[in-house]
Design a protein around this motif. Structure first.
Motif, PDB file in Angstrom:
ATOM      1  N   ILE A   1       0.817  -1.212   0.000  1.00  0.00           N
ATOM      2  CA  ILE A   1       0.000   0.000   0.000  1.00  0.00           C
ATOM      3  C   ILE A   1       0.852   1.264   0.000  1.00  0.00           C
ATOM      4  O   ILE A   1       0.587   2.196  -0.751  1.00  0.00           O
ATOM      5  CB  ILE A   1      -0.950   0.015   1.218  1.00  0.00           C
ATOM      6  N   ALA A   2       1.864   1.307   0.838  1.00  0.00           N
ATOM      7  CA  ALA A   2       2.655   2.530   1.025  1.00  0.00           C
ATOM      8  C   ALA A   2       4.091   2.331   0.550  1.00  0.00           C
ATOM      9  O   ALA A   2       4.753   1.371   0.953  1.00  0.00           O
ATOM     10  CB  ALA A   2       2.633   2.950   2.488  1.00  0.00           C
ATOM     11  N   PHE A   3       4.544   3.268  -0.277  1.00  0.00           N
ATOM     12  CA  PHE A   3       5.893   3.225  -0.825  1.00  0.00           C
ATOM     13  C   PHE A   3       6.499   4.619  -0.719  1.00  0.00           C
ATOM     14  O   PHE A   3       5.804   5.616  -0.851  1.00  0.00           O
ATOM     15  CB  PHE A   3       5.864   2.801  -2.296  1.00  0.00           C
ATOM     16  N   PHE A   4       7.801   4.646  -0.517  1.00  0.00           N
ATOM     17  CA  PHE A   4       8.517   5.905  -0.428  1.00  0.00           C
ATOM     18  C   PHE A   4       9.762   5.798  -1.291  1.00  0.00           C
ATOM     19  O   PHE A   4      10.561   4.871  -1.119  1.00  0.00           O
ATOM     20  CB  PHE A   4       8.881   6.185   1.036  1.00  0.00           C
ATOM     21  N   ILE A   5       9.893   6.710  -2.224  1.00  0.00           N
ATOM     22  CA  ILE A   5      11.076   6.746  -3.089  1.00  0.00           C
ATOM     23  C   ILE A   5      12.165   7.523  -2.368  1.00  0.00           C
ATOM     24  O   ILE A   5      11.937   8.629  -1.884  1.00  0.00           O
ATOM     25  CB  ILE A   5      10.732   7.371  -4.448  1.00  0.00           C
ATOM     26  N   LYS A   6      13.346   6.931  -2.273  1.00  0.00           N
ATOM     27  CA  LYS A   6      14.457   7.493  -1.505  1.00  0.00           C
ATOM     28  C   LYS A   6      15.738   7.478  -2.323  1.00  0.00           C
ATOM     29  O   LYS A   6      15.919   6.648  -3.200  1.00  0.00           O
ATOM     30  CB  LYS A   6      14.724   6.660  -0.239  1.00  0.00           C
ATOM     31  N   ASP A   7      16.610   8.403  -1.979  1.00  0.00           N
ATOM     32  CA  ASP A   7      18.010   8.358  -2.411  1.00  0.00           C
ATOM     33  C   ASP A   7      18.189   8.331  -3.921  1.00  0.00           C
ATOM     34  O   ASP A   7      19.071   7.642  -4.437  1.00  0.00           O
ATOM     35  CB  ASP A   7      18.714   7.152  -1.772  1.00  0.00           C
ATOM     36  N   VAL A   8      17.386   9.086  -4.639  1.00  0.00           N
ATOM     37  CA  VAL A   8      17.589   9.207  -6.084  1.00  0.00           C
ATOM     38  C   VAL A   8      18.693  10.238  -6.291  1.00  0.00           C
ATOM     39  O   VAL A   8      18.532  11.418  -5.987  1.00  0.00           O
ATOM     40  CB  VAL A   8      16.296   9.628  -6.806  1.00  0.00           C
ATOM     41  N   VAL A   9      19.837   9.767  -6.764  1.00  0.00           N
ATOM     42  CA  VAL A   9      20.994  10.634  -6.969  1.00  0.00           C
ATOM     43  C   VAL A   9      21.677  10.245  -8.279  1.00  0.00           C
ATOM     44  O   VAL A   9      21.890   9.058  -8.540  1.00  0.00           O
ATOM     45  CB  VAL A   9      22.022  10.513  -5.816  1.00  0.00           C
ATOM     46  N   VAL A  10      22.031  11.258  -9.050  1.00  0.00           N
ATOM     47  CA  VAL A  10      22.795  11.069 -10.281  1.00  0.00           C
ATOM     48  C   VAL A  10      24.094  11.850 -10.140  1.00  0.00           C
ATOM     49  O   VAL A  10      24.090  13.009  -9.724  1.00  0.00           O
ATOM     50  CB  VAL A  10      22.006  11.563 -11.516  1.00  0.00           C
TER      51      VAL A  10
ATOM     52  N   SER B   1       4.372  -3.134 -10.125  1.00  0.00           N
ATOM     53  CA  SER B   1       4.353  -4.601 -10.233  1.00  0.00           C
ATOM     54  C   SER B   1       3.951  -5.301  -8.935  1.00  0.00           C
ATOM     55  O   SER B   1       3.540  -6.462  -8.976  1.00  0.00           O
ATOM     56  CB  SER B   1       5.719  -5.119 -10.697  1.00  0.00           C
ATOM     57  N   VAL B   2       4.074  -4.615  -7.803  1.00  0.00           N
ATOM     58  CA  VAL B   2       3.793  -5.273  -6.518  1.00  0.00           C
ATOM     59  C   VAL B   2       2.674  -4.631  -5.713  1.00  0.00           C
ATOM     60  O   VAL B   2       2.178  -5.234  -4.763  1.00  0.00           O
ATOM     61  CB  VAL B   2       5.065  -5.350  -5.628  1.00  0.00           C
ATOM     62  N   SER B   3       2.248  -3.443  -6.085  1.00  0.00           N
ATOM     63  CA  SER B   3       1.306  -2.695  -5.241  1.00  0.00           C
ATOM     64  C   SER B   3      -0.140  -3.097  -5.483  1.00  0.00           C
ATOM     65  O   SER B   3      -0.485  -3.707  -6.494  1.00  0.00           O
ATOM     66  CB  SER B   3       1.443  -1.197  -5.513  1.00  0.00           C
ATOM     67  N   CYS B   4      -0.953  -2.687  -4.520  1.00  0.00           N
ATOM     68  CA  CYS B   4      -2.393  -2.799  -4.694  1.00  0.00           C
ATOM     69  C   CYS B   4      -2.841  -1.663  -5.626  1.00  0.00           C
ATOM     70  O   CYS B   4      -2.024  -0.852  -6.065  1.00  0.00           O
ATOM     71  CB  CYS B   4      -3.097  -2.684  -3.340  1.00  0.00           C
ATOM     72  N   GLU B   5      -4.125  -1.589  -5.886  1.00  0.00           N
ATOM     73  CA  GLU B   5      -4.651  -0.496  -6.686  1.00  0.00           C
ATOM     74  C   GLU B   5      -4.577   0.806  -5.888  1.00  0.00           C
ATOM     75  O   GLU B   5      -4.874   0.828  -4.696  1.00  0.00           O
ATOM     76  CB  GLU B   5      -6.108  -0.800  -7.060  1.00  0.00           C
ATOM     77  N   ASN B   6      -4.159   1.871  -6.526  1.00  0.00           N
ATOM     78  CA  ASN B   6      -4.057   3.200  -5.915  1.00  0.00           C
ATOM     79  C   ASN B   6      -3.152   3.239  -4.681  1.00  0.00           C
ATOM     80  O   ASN B   6      -3.569   3.688  -3.615  1.00  0.00           O
ATOM     81  CB  ASN B   6      -5.446   3.741  -5.562  1.00  0.00           C
ATOM     82  N   PRO B   7      -1.914   2.820  -4.811  1.00  0.00           N
ATOM     83  CA  PRO B   7      -1.013   2.872  -3.655  1.00  0.00           C
ATOM     84  C   PRO B   7      -0.635   4.308  -3.310  1.00  0.00           C
ATOM     85  O   PRO B   7      -0.777   5.216  -4.137  1.00  0.00           O
ATOM     86  CB  PRO B   7       0.227   2.109  -4.137  1.00  0.00           C
ATOM     87  N   TYR B   8      -0.139   4.510  -2.112  1.00  0.00           N
ATOM     88  CA  TYR B   8       0.429   5.791  -1.707  1.00  0.00           C
ATOM     89  C   TYR B   8       1.905   5.740  -2.075  1.00  0.00           C
ATOM     90  O   TYR B   8       2.631   4.853  -1.634  1.00  0.00           O
ATOM     91  CB  TYR B   8       0.276   6.007  -0.196  1.00  0.00           C
TER      92      TYR B   8
END
Length: 141
Positions: A61-70, A93-100
């Protein structure tokens, strides 16, 4: 360029984050954090890591994108887009419908994330995103 999924090591994490002036952490803390990462990507040119990103959360349900660095030498070459698209593909590919899906953008990167559908807060629907940078015990009594 090639993409390595779930190959983020503590050393690569530590080295690449320095290019974004991010908080530095001790090796033992990075190792533990990476154990709990749901998904990560490292972009390599030849044998050299030039970009990273990872996803943390509950895996559904809940995902947080972290540490995106180029790496600075590779910015403005769509490598950041490859990283974020890889992270979002994983989430899809792994989340439910309408994830956060959340993230905290570094200064002056908000427009980059808006290209992927992220919105700034606060707005008419959502309050300000918040973080706790230092917990003072007396505030919680």
């Amino acid at each position: 360029m090639n993409i390595s999924e779930n190959g983020l090591t503590w050393q690569i994490y530590s080295d690449i984050r320095k290019y974004a002036n991010m908080q530095e952490y001790q090796k033992k803390d990075i190792v533990e954090a990476l154990k709990n990462t749901l998904y990560s990507v490292v972009i390599y040119e030849n044998e050299n890591p030039v970009a990273i990103g990872r996803v943390i959360g509950d895996g559904r349900i809940a995902f947080f994108i972290k540490d995106v660095v180029v790496h600075p030498s590779y910015r403005k070459k769509n490598i950041g887009k490859i990283v974020v698209n890889s992270l979002l593909d994983y989430i899809e590919s792994v989340s439910c419908e309408n994830p956060y899906i959340g993230l905290m953008a570094m200064p002056n990167t908000e427009e980059f994330y808006e290209e992927f559908g992220f919105i700034k807060r606060p707005n008419e629907l959502f309050g300000a995103g918040m973080i706790c940078v230092e917990r003072k015990n007396d505030k919680f009594k």
